[in-house]
Design a protein around this motif. Structure first.
Motif, PDB file in Angstrom:
ATOM      1  N   PHE A 187       0.821  -1.216   0.000  1.00 28.47           N
ATOM      2  CA  PHE A 187       0.000   0.000   0.000  1.00 28.47           C
ATOM      3  C   PHE A 187       0.858   1.271   0.000  1.00 28.47           C
ATOM      4  O   PHE A 187       0.661   2.161  -0.823  1.00 28.47           O
ATOM      5  CB  PHE A 187      -0.951  -0.006   1.198  1.00 28.47           C
ATOM      6  CG  PHE A 187      -1.784   1.231   1.310  1.00 28.47           C
ATOM      7  CD1 PHE A 187      -2.853   1.449   0.448  1.00 28.47           C
ATOM      8  CD2 PHE A 187      -1.492   2.200   2.272  1.00 28.47           C
ATOM      9  CE1 PHE A 187      -3.618   2.608   0.545  1.00 28.47           C
ATOM     10  CE2 PHE A 187      -2.255   3.354   2.369  1.00 28.47           C
ATOM     11  CZ  PHE A 187      -3.322   3.559   1.504  1.00 28.47           C
TER      12      PHE A 187
ATOM     13  N   VAL B 270       0.985   4.227  -2.798  1.00 30.15           N
ATOM     14  CA  VAL B 270       0.655   5.617  -2.483  1.00 30.15           C
ATOM     15  C   VAL B 270       1.795   6.539  -2.902  1.00 30.15           C
ATOM     16  O   VAL B 270       1.596   7.575  -3.536  1.00 30.15           O
ATOM     17  CB  VAL B 270       0.368   5.784  -0.972  1.00 30.15           C
ATOM     18  CG1 VAL B 270       0.333   7.249  -0.572  1.00 30.15           C
ATOM     19  CG2 VAL B 270      -0.956   5.114  -0.617  1.00 30.15           C
TER      20      VAL B 270
ATOM     21  N   ASP C   9      -5.274  -1.847   4.731  1.00 29.70           N
ATOM     22  CA  ASP C   9      -4.927  -0.426   4.826  1.00 29.70           C
ATOM     23  C   ASP C   9      -6.033   0.489   4.314  1.00 29.70           C
ATOM     24  O   ASP C   9      -6.096   1.656   4.674  1.00 29.70           O
ATOM     25  CB  ASP C   9      -3.659  -0.133   4.002  1.00 29.70           C
ATOM     26  CG  ASP C   9      -2.453  -0.858   4.580  1.00 29.70           C
ATOM     27  OD1 ASP C   9      -2.148  -0.600   5.750  1.00 29.70           O
ATOM     28  OD2 ASP C   9      -1.863  -1.682   3.868  1.00 29.70           O
TER      29      ASP C   9
ATOM     30  N   TYR D  56      -8.207   2.843   6.394  1.00 31.89           N
ATOM     31  CA  TYR D  56      -7.487   3.953   7.039  1.00 31.89           C
ATOM     32  C   TYR D  56      -7.135   5.056   6.043  1.00 31.89           C
ATOM     33  O   TYR D  56      -6.649   6.111   6.446  1.00 31.89           O
ATOM     34  CB  TYR D  56      -6.208   3.431   7.708  1.00 31.89           C
ATOM     35  CG  TYR D  56      -6.509   2.442   8.810  1.00 31.89           C
ATOM     36  CD1 TYR D  56      -6.846   2.885  10.086  1.00 31.89           C
ATOM     37  CD2 TYR D  56      -6.512   1.073   8.564  1.00 31.89           C
ATOM     38  CE1 TYR D  56      -7.157   1.990  11.099  1.00 31.89           C
ATOM     39  CE2 TYR D  56      -6.822   0.158   9.565  1.00 31.89           C
ATOM     40  CZ  TYR D  56      -7.148   0.624  10.831  1.00 31.89           C
ATOM     41  OH  TYR D  56      -7.471  -0.262  11.820  1.00 31.89           O
ATOM     42  N   ALA D  57      -7.348   4.770   4.754  1.00 33.59           N
ATOM     43  CA  ALA D  57      -7.007   5.767   3.735  1.00 33.59           C
ATOM     44  C   ALA D  57      -8.120   6.794   3.618  1.00 33.59           C
ATOM     45  O   ALA D  57      -8.669   7.034   2.546  1.00 33.59           O
ATOM     46  CB  ALA D  57      -6.752   5.076   2.400  1.00 33.59           C
ATOM     47  N   SER D  58      -8.470   7.382   4.744  1.00 40.84           N
ATOM     48  CA  SER D  58      -9.524   8.386   4.772  1.00 40.84           C
ATOM     49  C   SER D  58      -9.339   9.249   6.009  1.00 40.84           C
ATOM     50  O   SER D  58      -9.039   8.731   7.082  1.00 40.84           O
ATOM     51  CB  SER D  58     -10.891   7.704   4.842  1.00 40.84           C
ATOM     52  OG  SER D  58     -11.877   8.634   5.262  1.00 40.84           O
TER      53      SER D  58
ATOM     54  N   ILE E 138     -15.181   3.413   9.645  1.00 39.04           N
ATOM     55  CA  ILE E 138     -14.900   3.247  11.079  1.00 39.04           C
ATOM     56  C   ILE E 138     -15.256   1.824  11.522  1.00 39.04           C
ATOM     57  O   ILE E 138     -14.530   1.200  12.289  1.00 39.04           O
ATOM     58  CB  ILE E 138     -15.671   4.290  11.929  1.00 39.04           C
ATOM     59  CG1 ILE E 138     -15.211   5.708  11.578  1.00 39.04           C
ATOM     60  CG2 ILE E 138     -15.475   4.032  13.423  1.00 39.04           C
ATOM     61  CD1 ILE E 138     -15.967   6.825  12.294  1.00 39.04           C
TER      62      ILE E 138
ATOM     63  N   ARG F 150     -12.536  -0.432  10.695  1.00 39.16           N
ATOM     64  CA  ARG F 150     -11.426  -0.281  11.643  1.00 39.16           C
ATOM     65  C   ARG F 150     -11.736  -1.055  12.921  1.00 39.16           C
ATOM     66  O   ARG F 150     -10.856  -1.693  13.500  1.00 39.16           O
ATOM     67  CB  ARG F 150     -11.193   1.203  11.947  1.00 39.16           C
ATOM     68  CG  ARG F 150     -10.769   1.992  10.707  1.00 39.16           C
ATOM     69  CD  ARG F 150     -10.603   3.473  11.004  1.00 39.16           C
ATOM     70  NE  ARG F 150     -10.298   4.218   9.776  1.00 39.16           N
ATOM     71  CZ  ARG F 150     -10.000   5.514   9.739  1.00 39.16           C
ATOM     72  NH1 ARG F 150      -9.970   6.212  10.853  1.00 39.16           N
ATOM     73  NH2 ARG F 150      -9.735   6.115   8.595  1.00 39.16           N
TER      74      ARG F 150
ATOM     75  N   VAL G 195      -9.585  -4.138  14.516  1.00 41.63           N
ATOM     76  CA  VAL G 195      -9.077  -4.126  15.890  1.00 41.63           C
ATOM     77  C   VAL G 195      -9.638  -5.294  16.703  1.00 41.63           C
ATOM     78  O   VAL G 195      -8.887  -6.040  17.333  1.00 41.63           O
ATOM     79  CB  VAL G 195      -9.458  -2.796  16.590  1.00 41.63           C
ATOM     80  CG1 VAL G 195      -9.149  -2.866  18.082  1.00 41.63           C
ATOM     81  CG2 VAL G 195      -8.712  -1.634  15.959  1.00 41.63           C
TER      82      VAL G 195
ATOM     83  N   ALA H 234      -4.531  -4.922  14.518  1.00 45.88           N
ATOM     84  CA  ALA H 234      -4.001  -3.603  14.829  1.00 45.88           C
ATOM     85  C   ALA H 234      -2.579  -3.729  15.349  1.00 45.88           C
ATOM     86  O   ALA H 234      -2.251  -4.689  16.038  1.00 45.88           O
ATOM     87  CB  ALA H 234      -4.883  -2.936  15.869  1.00 45.88           C
ATOM     88  N   PRO H 235      -1.718  -2.751  15.015  1.00 45.08           N
ATOM     89  CA  PRO H 235      -0.339  -2.815  15.513  1.00 45.08           C
ATOM     90  C   PRO H 235      -0.297  -2.743  17.044  1.00 45.08           C
ATOM     91  O   PRO H 235      -1.113  -2.052  17.656  1.00 45.08           O
ATOM     92  CB  PRO H 235       0.321  -1.575  14.912  1.00 45.08           C
ATOM     93  CG  PRO H 235      -0.628  -1.019  13.927  1.00 45.08           C
ATOM     94  CD  PRO H 235      -1.977  -1.579  14.198  1.00 45.08           C
TER      95      PRO H 235
END
Lengths: 472, 238
Positions: A10, A14, A357, A360-362, A383, A386, A390, A396-397
């Motif tokens: 990703f 980008v 990814d 999260y591209a927003s 959301i 996401r 999670v 999630a990291p």
């Protein structure tokens, strides 16, 4: 082509997008044009918000009764002499199409624009049978002859290219020798495609909407190519996503209005055709008609918290207003469905492995939600993705998880927050100088690569407020 | 009129002056301002990152903190939107549903409160110079407050407000987006900075500290001399 359009990571995609200045100029000028046109087309209608409400109601009603309408559609298509095939998976869909092609011993196939045929990877399969499959939408045709470049937009697939690039492709691949004037180039391709239409044995179309109570399908184009695809070849195969259905012509009227105005800012596109299997007494139309209804994960979405994404009528209004799309371009999403709708839809259809990814591209600016003619809460669905990443996927990291744990503790306990915020100026003092941070620590590192960040105030607001109150 | 101030964590810790200006402004307009001490963060960073359980804890703390108040006013369109979102987050929770809804219904963004509740359009502020206003996304699209800031700014004596080109575009803040997707965020904020510079404004005004820290932080790094002001500070200039 299937969903995934390339193997790069990703961030690399980008990065490549951001540095492609030709693409960025092309995208931003297209966005600007489409934005103004859409707004004036909406304004012209007068009560746009009511139209959106109506669009939303129609789509939700249809989804709630999808089984009923699909059955009705299927009966009506069959009654008119057409064949209907319900494909659970993309493989089943392609297999069915392949069998029709083989039975017809067809070698020449002409297509109109269809995202769902990209989704099921139809062209490649048919080409492997030795068939010539020609895309007749001008944008798709440009990409096809340019070594099968993937689309970067769901309505205008070659949006990322400018006219001189297109002239160069025509020159290299087709021996075109004229200027980069769009009229001249279109006329040239028209000549080539006309022959392809005439010799095609099978025409494959998408389906903007299928009308349940008439058993017909509606195609919306500006080039008229779909009309040739569905009237010249003796056999027509229409491929539709399972949800692309309206109860009657009355609802079709509303949705087509919303679609044309939202997609290209026109009252109506140049060609809107409602057709299906040939009816006795009609002069043209396919002798044999197949409708392939593709599920490919849609049933699962229908029963999930992401159901609203199926309201989509593929107008791309969300893509045309998205600032992230403007800067990174369609190919950065790595999916045939880019932009906000793609970021929601792609992980649902093809999993999180390659597309985790995208949600999260927003920046969650909600420009997409605001633009959607059928009121899909796109930023809310991002959301939700996401949340799934999670909670359910556990992807999630670790650093983020720890940070959020700390956040939870601080944000739910006033005492802890008071202590933390009190200590902040001292704790961060090695990293601050004067009024700002001098060095990025933790999540601030990325922030500070391009911006300054203020140092915590020496006196918190709440301390000032106490003194202020005492002063009376 | 009694008003409970939801100051937001960014203002409490980093932009104290915005909090002070908000209090002074509301007092000037005849309100009695209280500050519920147990307020912390609204939970938006966690919620928008998908950490709903963590966000719920923050939300419950805030619901409790503001339970006994009549009006909640905040100098942030985005944080006000989060309070409204509580009603949605707890919609299936019998214990918290009504309490969340009650909070959502009495929450106002500062300019919205002044125009809609206090019914004041001229706060008697004075500021000499040329300004442009950044419309923040959550305040405009989700909270639905579009005109109030412009109405109030139009009455500030000496202030000339230039329209910001492409005002509909996000500045690229997006909370964790600004650090998680920083290469994209950079493109967005640069575009916004260019729009601000095009106006030739002395001041960039906004109603959300997140956006202002983003655009302001970038302008500072680039050496641009535009002064960044929260609308509370502008309306409190006299």
């Amino acid at each position: 082509m299937a969903m995934k359009i390339n193997d790069k990571k990703f961030n690399d995609r980008v990065n490549q997008g951001i540095h492609d200045s030709v693409m960025r100029r092309a995208v931003s000028s297209a966005q600007e044009r489409l934005y103004t046109r859409r707004l004036s087309a909406a304004e012209e209608l007068g009560n746009w918000e009511q139209w959106r409400d109506l669009g939303e109601q129609i789509r939700q009603h249809t989804l709630e009764n999808l089984d009923y309408y699909l059955m009705q559609l299927s009966e009506n298509v069959s009654r008119r002499g057409g064949h209907v095939f319900f494909a659970k998976t993309k493989e089943e869909a392609v297999q069915y199409i392949k069998e029709v092609v083989e039975r017809k011993q067809a070698k020449k196939i002409v297509k109109s624009k269809s995202m769902v045929t990209e989704e099921i990877n139809m062209n490649q399969t048919l080409e492997s049978l030795g068939c010539e499959v020609i895309e007749s939408d001008l944008g798709e045709y440009i990409l096809q002859i340019d070594d099968h470049e993937p689309p970067s937009h769901i309505v205008a697939p070659a949006l990322h290219k400018n006219k001189s690039q297109i002239r160069d492709i025509f020159k290299e691949k087709l021996g075109y020798e004229q200027s980069d004037d769009p009229y001249e180039m279109t006329k040239f391709v028209r000549g080539i495609l006309r022959e392809k239409f005439m010799e095609a044995e099978i025409g494959v179309t998408g389906c903007n909407f299928a009308v349940a109570n008439t058993g017909s399908i509606c195609l919306v184009t500006n080039e008229g190519n779909a009309d040739l695809v569905m009237s010249i070849p003796k056999t027509q195969i229409a491929v539709m996503g399972m949800e692309r259905i309206v109860p009657t012509m009355e609802e079709l009227d509303v949705l087509v209005s919303l679609l044309c105005r939202s997609a290209v800012g026109q009252k109506l596109t140049s060609y809107i055709t409602v057709a299906g299997p040939i009816v006795e007494g009609e002069g043209d139309g396919p002798e044999e008609f197949h409708l392939v209804v593709v599920d490919n994960g849609r049933s699962e979405i229908l029963g999930s918290q992401f159901r609203q994404v199926l309201q989509c009528i593929r107008c791309a209004a969300c893509i045309n207003v998205c600032p992230v799309y403007r800067h990174i371009g369609g190919h950065s999403y790595g999916s045939i469905y880019p932009g906000p709708i793609g970021a929601v839809l792609t992980p649902l259809l093809d999993g999180y492995d390659d597309f985790k990814d995208l949600p999260y591209a927003s920046s969650l600016c909600a420009a997409c939600t605001d633009a959607c003619p059928v009121k899909i809460p796109l930023h809310e669905l991002l959301i939700k993705h996401r949340q799934v990443i999670v909670e359910k996927e556990g992807r999630a990291p670790l650093v983020e998880k720890l940070a959020m744990k700390m956040f939870e503790m601080g944000a739910s306990s006033a005492a802890l927050y008071r202590l933390g915020s009190k200590l902040a100026p001292t704790a961060t003092s090695p990293f601050t100088s004067g009024e700002r941070f001098s060095k990025g620590i933790g999540p601030l590192k990325n922030w500070m690569e391009i911006r300054e960040f203020p140092a915590p105030s020496k006196e918190r607001f709440r301390d000032w407020f106490k003194k202020h109150k005492k002063k009376g | 009129m009694k008003v409970a101030l939801f100051v937001t964590c960014l203002v409490d810790m980093f932009r104290t002056n915005v909090g002070k200006a908000t209090v002074e402004l509301l007092e000037h307009l005849g309100c009695e301002v209280e500050f519920p001490e147990s307020q912390v963060c609204c939970g938006q960073p966690a919620y928008n990152s998908g950490y709903v359980e963590e966000a719920k804890k923050a939300a419950k703390n805030m619901i409790r903190a503001f339970e006994k108040t009549e009006y909640v006013v905040t100098p942030s369109g985005s944080c006000a939107t989060m309070f409204l979102e509580y009603a949605h987050i707890f919609k299936d929770d019998p214990e918290w549903k009504d309490r969340a809804k009650e909070l959502a219904e009495k929450t106002y963004e500062l300019t919205q409160f002044i125009v809609e509740v206090l019914k004041i359009t001229d706060v008697g502020a004075k500021l000499e110079g040329k300004a442009t206003y950044h419309t923040s996304c959550h305040m405009k699209r989700l909270l639905g407050v579009k005109d109030a800031p412009f109405t109030l700014l139009s009455h500030v004596e000496g202030l000339q407000v230039e329209p910001l080109p492409n005002a509909q575009n996000c500045c690229g803040f997006g909370g964790t987006f600004s650090v998680k997707m920083s290469p994209i965020s950079k493109q967005m904020v640069d575009e916004k900075v260019n729009s601000v510079m095009e106006t030739g404004a002395d001041y960039l005004i906004g109603a959300d500290c997140g956006c202002l820290m983003n655009i302001g932080g970038r302008m500072e790094r680039l050496g641009k001399k535009v002064k960044v002001m929260h609308i509370a500070e502008v309306l409190n200039s006299r």
